[in-house]
Design an enzyme around this catalytic site. Structure first.
Site, PDB file in Angstrom:
ATOM      1  N   HIS A 145     -15.720  -2.483   7.194  1.00 22.03           N
ATOM      2  CA  HIS A 145     -15.566  -3.203   6.606  1.00 22.03           C
ATOM      3  C   HIS A 145     -13.808  -3.445   6.730  1.00 22.03           C
ATOM      4  O   HIS A 145     -13.590  -4.330   6.776  1.00 22.03           O
ATOM      5  CB  HIS A 145     -15.449  -2.800   4.928  1.00 22.03           C
ATOM      6  CG  HIS A 145     -14.869  -1.586   4.854  1.00 22.03           C
ATOM      7  ND1 HIS A 145     -15.029  -0.393   5.954  1.00 22.03           N
ATOM      8  CD2 HIS A 145     -14.386  -0.692   4.111  1.00 22.03           C
ATOM      9  CE1 HIS A 145     -14.773   0.794   5.240  1.00 22.03           C
ATOM     10  NE2 HIS A 145     -13.725   0.105   4.331  1.00 22.03           N
TER      11      HIS A 145
ATOM     12  N   PHE B 112     -11.375   9.480   6.758  1.00 22.38           N
ATOM     13  CA  PHE B 112     -11.029   9.752   5.814  1.00 22.38           C
ATOM     14  C   PHE B 112     -11.936   9.359   4.861  1.00 22.38           C
ATOM     15  O   PHE B 112     -13.016   9.042   5.129  1.00 22.38           O
ATOM     16  CB  PHE B 112      -9.993   8.326   5.561  1.00 22.38           C
ATOM     17  CG  PHE B 112     -10.015   7.746   4.970  1.00 22.38           C
ATOM     18  CD1 PHE B 112      -9.656   7.057   5.857  1.00 22.38           C
ATOM     19  CD2 PHE B 112     -10.065   6.965   3.418  1.00 22.38           C
ATOM     20  CE1 PHE B 112     -10.319   5.548   5.488  1.00 22.38           C
ATOM     21  CE2 PHE B 112     -10.224   5.737   3.534  1.00 22.38           C
ATOM     22  CZ  PHE B 112     -10.569   5.140   4.742  1.00 22.38           C
ATOM     23  N   GLY B 113     -12.109   9.577   3.378  1.00 18.83           N
ATOM     24  CA  GLY B 113     -12.988   9.646   2.575  1.00 18.83           C
ATOM     25  C   GLY B 113     -14.814   9.788   2.549  1.00 18.83           C
ATOM     26  O   GLY B 113     -14.393  10.491   2.999  1.00 18.83           O
TER      27      GLY B 113
ATOM     28  N   ASP C 177     -16.279   8.394   5.419  1.00 18.45           N
ATOM     29  CA  ASP C 177     -16.998   8.550   6.170  1.00 18.45           C
ATOM     30  C   ASP C 177     -17.201   9.458   7.475  1.00 18.45           C
ATOM     31  O   ASP C 177     -18.812   9.689   7.878  1.00 18.45           O
ATOM     32  CB  ASP C 177     -15.314   8.291   7.360  1.00 18.45           C
ATOM     33  CG  ASP C 177     -14.833   7.573   7.305  1.00 18.45           C
ATOM     34  OD1 ASP C 177     -15.301   6.143   6.948  1.00 18.45           O
ATOM     35  OD2 ASP C 177     -13.588   7.609   8.377  1.00 18.45           O
TER      36      ASP C 177
ATOM     37  N   LYS D 191     -14.391   2.574  14.916  1.00 21.21           N
ATOM     38  CA  LYS D 191     -14.519   2.588  13.846  1.00 21.21           C
ATOM     39  C   LYS D 191     -13.743   0.963  13.246  1.00 21.21           C
ATOM     40  O   LYS D 191     -14.960   0.171  12.509  1.00 21.21           O
ATOM     41  CB  LYS D 191     -13.695   3.174  13.063  1.00 21.21           C
ATOM     42  CG  LYS D 191     -14.611   2.957  11.026  1.00 21.21           C
ATOM     43  CD  LYS D 191     -13.471   4.701  10.429  1.00 21.21           C
ATOM     44  CE  LYS D 191     -13.838   3.889   8.587  1.00 21.21           C
ATOM     45  NZ  LYS D 191     -12.715   4.896   8.018  1.00 21.21           N
TER      46      LYS D 191
ATOM     47  N   THR E  62       0.848  -1.284  -0.138  1.00 25.84           N
ATOM     48  CA  THR E  62      -0.170   0.185   0.236  1.00 25.84           C
ATOM     49  C   THR E  62       0.442   1.018  -0.152  1.00 25.84           C
ATOM     50  O   THR E  62       2.477   1.526   0.178  1.00 25.84           O
ATOM     51  CB  THR E  62      -0.871   0.107   1.266  1.00 25.84           C
ATOM     52  OG1 THR E  62      -1.603   0.840   0.956  1.00 25.84           O
ATOM     53  CG2 THR E  62      -0.066  -0.262   2.108  1.00 25.84           C
TER      54      THR E  62
ATOM     55  N   ASP F  15      -8.306  -3.656  -0.741  1.00 20.95           N
ATOM     56  CA  ASP F  15      -9.135  -2.948  -2.162  1.00 20.95           C
ATOM     57  C   ASP F  15     -10.921  -2.623  -1.369  1.00 20.95           C
ATOM     58  O   ASP F  15     -11.292  -3.750  -0.926  1.00 20.95           O
ATOM     59  CB  ASP F  15      -9.012  -3.294  -2.912  1.00 20.95           C
ATOM     60  CG  ASP F  15      -8.543  -2.546  -4.533  1.00 20.95           C
ATOM     61  OD1 ASP F  15      -8.010  -3.016  -4.737  1.00 20.95           O
ATOM     62  OD2 ASP F  15      -9.841  -1.245  -4.869  1.00 20.95           O
TER      63      ASP F  15
HETATM   64  P1  IMP Z   1      -9.325   1.746  -0.975  1.00 17.38           P
HETATM   65  O1  IMP Z   1      -8.890   0.692  -2.258  1.00 17.38           O
HETATM   66  O2  IMP Z   1      -9.225   0.812  -0.100  1.00 17.38           O
HETATM   67  O3  IMP Z   1      -7.899   2.653  -1.512  1.00 17.38           O
HETATM   68  O4  IMP Z   1     -10.469   2.332  -1.421  1.00 17.38           O
HETATM   69  C1  IMP Z   1     -11.618   3.439  -2.295  1.00 17.38           C
HETATM   70  C2  IMP Z   1     -11.787   4.854  -1.919  1.00 17.38           C
HETATM   71  O5  IMP Z   1     -13.203   4.649  -1.215  1.00 17.38           O
HETATM   72  C3  IMP Z   1     -11.000   5.511  -0.552  1.00 17.38           C
HETATM   73  O6  IMP Z   1     -10.166   6.460  -1.550  1.00 17.38           O
HETATM   74  C4  IMP Z   1     -11.959   6.275  -0.050  1.00 17.38           C
HETATM   75  O7  IMP Z   1     -12.754   7.311  -1.059  1.00 17.38           O
HETATM   76  C5  IMP Z   1     -12.791   5.276   0.275  1.00 17.38           C
HETATM   77  N1  IMP Z   1     -13.065   3.953   1.081  1.00 17.38           N
HETATM   78  C6  IMP Z   1     -12.409   3.357   1.032  1.00 17.38           C
HETATM   79  N2  IMP Z   1     -12.520   2.584   2.377  1.00 17.38           N
HETATM   80  C7  IMP Z   1     -12.801   4.040   3.195  1.00 17.38           C
HETATM   81  C8  IMP Z   1     -13.359   3.788   4.725  1.00 17.38           C
HETATM   82  O8  IMP Z   1     -12.669   3.343   5.449  1.00 17.38           O
HETATM   83  N3  IMP Z   1     -13.710   5.282   4.604  1.00 17.38           N
HETATM   84  C9  IMP Z   1     -14.369   5.827   4.159  1.00 17.38           C
HETATM   85  N4  IMP Z   1     -13.950   6.266   2.752  1.00 17.38           N
HETATM   86  C10 IMP Z   1     -13.745   4.988   2.452  1.00 17.38           C
END
Ligand code: IMP
Length: 197
Positions: A179, A150-151, A153, A174, A12, A72
């Site tokens: 997930h 983040f993201g 949330d 959390k 990562t 992912d």
């Molecule tokens: P990744 O594959 O884990 O990088 O997730 C892809 C995208 O999904 C991230 O850039 C976030 O925008 C969103 N995402 C994944 N997991 C989370 C989380 O736990 N909280 C909020 N956004 C998430």
């Protein structure tokens, strides 16, 4: 099987995600050495995150001569988005963000939604690829709330803690329901089980 000297790479580029996972490995007392490996993986456009994760894993498998995993994840909104942003989550977050999602769903605020995570794990001692999944159901908040995480949330309210968004939870709270936390704990259960065989 002896796993005490096992070095496990988490591939990562996200240092804070790595630290979160490291914390879970420590609290669960897994006797492997977890290291971050920041190398470029190939991301394909597929319609589910499992295919994306498997492709990423295979794109670097020949370069890594050890056990390793990648994770992912995606955010899926039911109405009216039919699962969007899903596999496009990271791009959609970077472009339209939480405000954009709230604007898109407009009258449907409060729509059901979920996060999904897939860990694709290459376990070298058995020369096997294993998949561990996690998911958390909830709804989209009417407005952004909270400062942590983040993201997406700030706009996700999990069913298990229905008065708070993910951004209003501590990382420990959390992790217990998320997930990613679920998928990581499944990977850890596998490692613990195999170490007893
Ligand atoms: P990744 O594959 O884990 O990088 O997730 C892809 C995208 O999904 C991230 O850039 C976030 O925008 C969103 N995402 C994944 N997991 C989370 C989380 O736990 N909280 C909020 N956004 C998430």
């Amino acid at each position: 099987m002896q796993i005490e000297n096992l070095i496990l790479y988490f591939v990562t580029g996200n240092k804070s995600k790595f630290n979160e996972v490291l914390k879970i490995f420590h609290t669960q007392k897994v006797k492997v050495t977890l290291q971050q490996l920041n190398i470029e993986t190939v991301e394909i456009q597929a319609d589910n995150i499992e295919d994306v994760a498997l492709f990423k894993l295979n794109s670097v498998k020949d370069k890594i001569n050890r056990s390793f995993f990648i994770e992912d994840a995606g955010f899926f909104v039911d109405k009216p988005l039919k699962g969007f942003p899903g596999v496009f989550s990271s791009y959609v977050f970077k472009t339209i963000g939480n405000e954009g999602i709230l604007r898109l769903i407009d009258d449907f605020r409060g729509s059901r939604a979920h996060f999904s995570a897939v860990i694709a794990f290459y376990f070298k001692p058995l020369d096997k690829i294993l998949i561990f999944e996690g998911g958390v159901r909830g709804k989209v908040s009417k407005e952004m709330r909270g400062t942590k995480g983040f993201g997406f949330d700030p706009i996700f309210i999990p069913d298990l803690i229905p008065n708070k968004t993910f951004s209003e939870l501590t990382s420990q709270e959390k992790n217990q329901i998320s997930h990613s936390g679920q998928a990581i704990r499944k990977l850890i259960s596998f490692l613990k089980k195999i170490s007893k065989e």
